[in-house]
Design an enzyme around this catalytic site. Sequence first.
Site, PDB file in Angstrom:
ATOM      1  CG  PHE A 242      -1.661  -1.342   1.370  1.00 41.36           C
ATOM      2  CD1 PHE A 242      -2.609  -1.760   0.455  1.00 41.36           C
ATOM      3  CD2 PHE A 242      -1.335  -2.190   2.419  1.00 41.36           C
ATOM      4  CE1 PHE A 242      -3.232  -2.989   0.594  1.00 41.36           C
ATOM      5  CE2 PHE A 242      -1.940  -3.427   2.561  1.00 41.36           C
ATOM      6  CZ  PHE A 242      -2.897  -3.822   1.650  1.00 41.36           C
ATOM      7  CD  GLU A 707      -2.818   4.366  -6.017  1.00 43.19           C
ATOM      8  OE1 GLU A 707      -1.896   3.728  -6.521  1.00 43.19           O
ATOM      9  OE2 GLU A 707      -2.776   4.798  -4.876  1.00 43.19           O
TER      10      GLU A 707
END
Lengths: 752, 328, 176
Positions: A242, A707
């Site tokens: 991430f 995203e």
Amino acid sequence: MTTKYIGKPASRVDGLEKVTGKARYSADFKVEGLTYGFIVSSSIAKGKITGIDSSRALALDGVLQVFTHENVRNLPWFKLRYTDLDAPSGTPFRPFYDNTIRFSMQPVALVIAETFELARYASSLIKVDYEEETHTSSLYQNISKSFKAPKGKIGYVPPKSRGNADAAYEDAAFKIQAEYKHSAEHHNPMELFSTTAIWDNEKLTVYDKTQGVSNCQFYIGNVFGLAYKDVRIISPYVGGAFGSGLRPQHQLFMAVLAALELKRPVKVGLTRQQMFSFGHRPATLQKLALSASPEGTLESVRHEAYSETSQFENYTEVIVNWSATMYACENVELKYELVKLDTFTPLDMRAPGAVTGVHAMESAMDELAYTLKMDPLIFRLKNYTDEDQVNEKPFSSKELVACYREGAEKFGWAARNVEPRSMRDGKNLVGWGVATAAWDANQMPSRAKALLSIDGKLVVSSGTSDIGTGTYTIMTQIAAEILGIAIENVTFKLGDTNLPLAPLEGGSWTAASVGSAVKTVCEDVRKILLKHAVKTKASPFYNYDPNKLQIDSGEIFDPNDSSKGISVTEIMRLAGVNSIEETSTSGPNPLVGRKYTMNSHAAVFAEVKVDEDLGTVDVTRVVCAVAAGKILNPKTARSQILGGVVWGISKALEEESKLDHQYGRFMNHNLSEYHVPVNKDINDIEVIFVEEKDDIVNPLGVKGVGEIGIIGVAGAIANAVFHATGVRVRNLPITMDKVLQIAEDDRNQVAV
Amino acid sequence: MNSFSYNKVTEVAEAVADLTGHANARFIAGGTNLLDLMKENVARPDHLTDINKLALTAIEETEDGGLSLGALATNADTAWNELVERKYPLLSQAILAGASPQLRNMATNGGNLFQRTRCYYFYDTATACNKREPGSGCSAINGINRIHAILGTSEHCIATHPSDMCVALAALDAKVNVTGPYGDRVIEFRDFHRLPGDTPHLDNNVQDGELVTSIELPPSNFTQHFHYLKVRERQSYAFALVSVAAALELDGNTIKDIRLALGGVAHKPWRDCSCEEAFIGQEATEANFRALAEMILADAKGYGSNTFKIELAKRAIVRAFSEALKNN
Amino acid sequence: MKQETSTLETDDPFSDTLPAYTLVNLRINGQTHKLRLQPWVSLLDAIREYVGLTGTKKGCDHGQCGACTVLVDGKRINSCLTLAIMKDGAEITTIEGLADGEANHPLQDAFIEHDAFQCGYCTPGQICSAIGMFNEGRAHTLEDVKEFMSGNICRCGAYTNINAAIMEVKSKLENE
């Protein structure tokens, strides 16, 4: 049977390894004679180490060495040697460089021992003395010290204002202004950072958790003075990242240092507590002011963001710029400033900047819609734009209206009563909220290699990574379809510096970047195969025009003449080639970038149920409609969006790294007190991919989905909470005390 | 984690004897909290006596119609025991509200009583904590105290007891049977845990060398109207900000007997019998539950970020009793 | 029961001894591993570092994530919060022991089919935990499954698909 794989919901090619425990992550490599490292972290946030006593640790049988700033020498002093590819401007943290403590939990010693348990025990016996200095850790108390964010970090674009927002705001009929606070957050991937380093006196082999093997190779080569070719970084599986794997983390430096020094293989891992000792999503303060005409035309946008950075680097991300491109507006004023704190440098975390800025902007849009007494979805449609007004360019494609339409329909938005507190389910107040999201559709230069063997097996490779995003699978699909062979015959390899160079895995650009390189290299192999088909005398297509031939299911054929055909393996045999190997490079077309703005978009609809008495919020339904160009694999792409939505729920309701200003230290440094959603927190999530054809963005027409799924969610939830309760909670996370309006600012945490 | 010796025992007497000769020996059963703390260097025993082989797992009815819960029965086996589910459903509910299925499969009833606080500062040896290191100071009072106590605090400590099970045990008037070098004794549950005062390093009144053998529940009529409500920051696998064990025995709508214990608000499961007594004979109405809530929280004190828990606790009490009323 | 107050400083600096080695028989996936272990080795580290079965993952080492979930005598536990020596002789099943010969456990196949993971790091724990849940027989509805699977954190957020895989296999097993 056909080998059309792109766009098909293929199961993950690495699925079997993942469900059987065979997938090997950074800490899973068994090496003969392995030693174990354990890091000692500083207890203070700022000051000097006045002494380190390692004698008790070193006296233990089986403890091999304790590294500290006192005995680590011969490291470069020049800061650029530590600058990795994702470093912002400034001086990167140099472990064991001197006796200065720059942040709490800074690594101050590394114990190497024969077993993990012994290293851990020995670490507890090391006594570190400090001379403490006064630290600064509150963003909100130091806004007056803010300064303009400098350039220098990959992906950072300074904000650009237009028109005269102040004057327009002054004159406007309808206006709102509000402040939004976001706490710091830590990535907390499930996999702990771990590195195993092996030095054979000539070459260094490193198993690491990273989103960029080349970045680690570059960093290790520079810091330790090794030739890049002698440093091999391997990272076949990454247990989530991430963004946390975009920069080399402490344990990489530590493991390599010890392996080179001790000439023994070394494994160093961070504890979950130490996962709070490096980059994080920065805490921010945002101030927004919007105004509109009585008809609902957005007349001015003013968006300011103040974000923390460390004393030694200037971390920047794009927070406010989105407010200048998401809606049509003549007058936009943007400001983005940094405040230096004695904490570690922040780090890109899933949809960096956008998650922060878009939550505030979308909340403010909702507030303004309520001031106008206008449906918030209609208000957004009214200010829709097909042009990027900042750069005065059209979008390469923008099916956001379809996202609004299909999302609203699936969600049942039309049945919404616009009044707050108008919907109820027993003790629960029900609210519906909407928000928009946008993200860049970027492409980076990338290389890929293809090796087709005479047995018909194709191995395609690129030094990229798969952090759970599905890279292995989509690259396999692309390769199989472009070459025209069965997917079972294709293997994709990644996560190794011996493979062709790929960009950092981030920014949602891997599908476009590495995918384009895979496409190009497989087209090259295909051309060679067809060349053999028309140049080989024994071939049924001898002297044919290769442009008239196709390959499907491993068979070369002429679609206009079904009487002939030859398999790929047979033509290779006839042509006398054992294998075909090609390496190709693909990159963005700079002309296209000059003419178009390329974004993915989404519309998010959320339903919350808020316990009227207790203030607890349950997100009962989310519909996320996404326009992200071509979807290579709807199964894995859906998972990406589901994950993004879960992250958005997490951001809206749960995540917060709690920084104690007495210590300048994140105190909830564990998974018990740093809350991320558990299974019970997640309810119905619906993902829609709207049709979006984009021949401009890149040869594959893809925009990436890593995203876009998270960006609008916190805004949609915050707006739904308002719709449910009539309470506008502007500071995330939205906890029950804020909903009930009984929260008292933590006297030490958020004293503005 | 420090260095320690280890011994597995099979008899209770052997367990008690095994502790002697060590400066800082500890029993280990489930280990879910002890090993966690040992990895943080907060607990540093020099010897572990593994008591898992002791025959203390039985859950059986007592002569007076109550129930005896073996100290080594796991939380999961207890919550899902047919007798517990039937006779003390409040206890089942409370246990199942705690931790995770994996942890409940490991954690024992005895061990649950000895859970230590989840205070951030207690867990982090880089900070001051009077519970971990007496005299070093309390970082939470001026620190991040969202999860901290609002009742029975002292200037030395504002930690909470993290258990859910214990909240129900407090409400149900449990007794704890212990054995030790000086023989057997029974500790009333209300006397089991301590308030911090100026000795916050002491969580409970069990003496060195003593071993909990069982928990006894007296006969109870709280099988119809009961509710365990846990308010927390996610829907599962999180400690309580506030929890409420509520139970009623009704005669029509009149309160014949009532129990109220709170978790997450004090250094021990919080119960105040005088408050309960004041409502016996009263009607079971929301207004009375609110009055009860006001009474039990009259002396509550907030420290900043936990101040909201005072109002939250009152609301939770009203909700828990409202839910209890619905049960059959 | 001793209540802890000791600090690092008060320890006797001349008493740093190491724990003695003991022979421990770990029965993992039907195979006995005779190991010489010190008592401070967790079951998780024994499985991973001493036996070499790395399918079981360390996500927090504190019982706060569920990645290390294994089955001990059929019950799911967090292997990070128990000592290997405490499980001497117990029947331990890890992700590597779920397949029946060449055939995967149905849950393994369902996880692939439903894309019930992304990075895959929590997956061995999720699968072992779900099998433990089946053994307990207390999860009847999707809501039950969500509660009883909440001891396994998936940071990628694959819960929707995890639950789909579990519900499918649950109904298959119940119909058998």
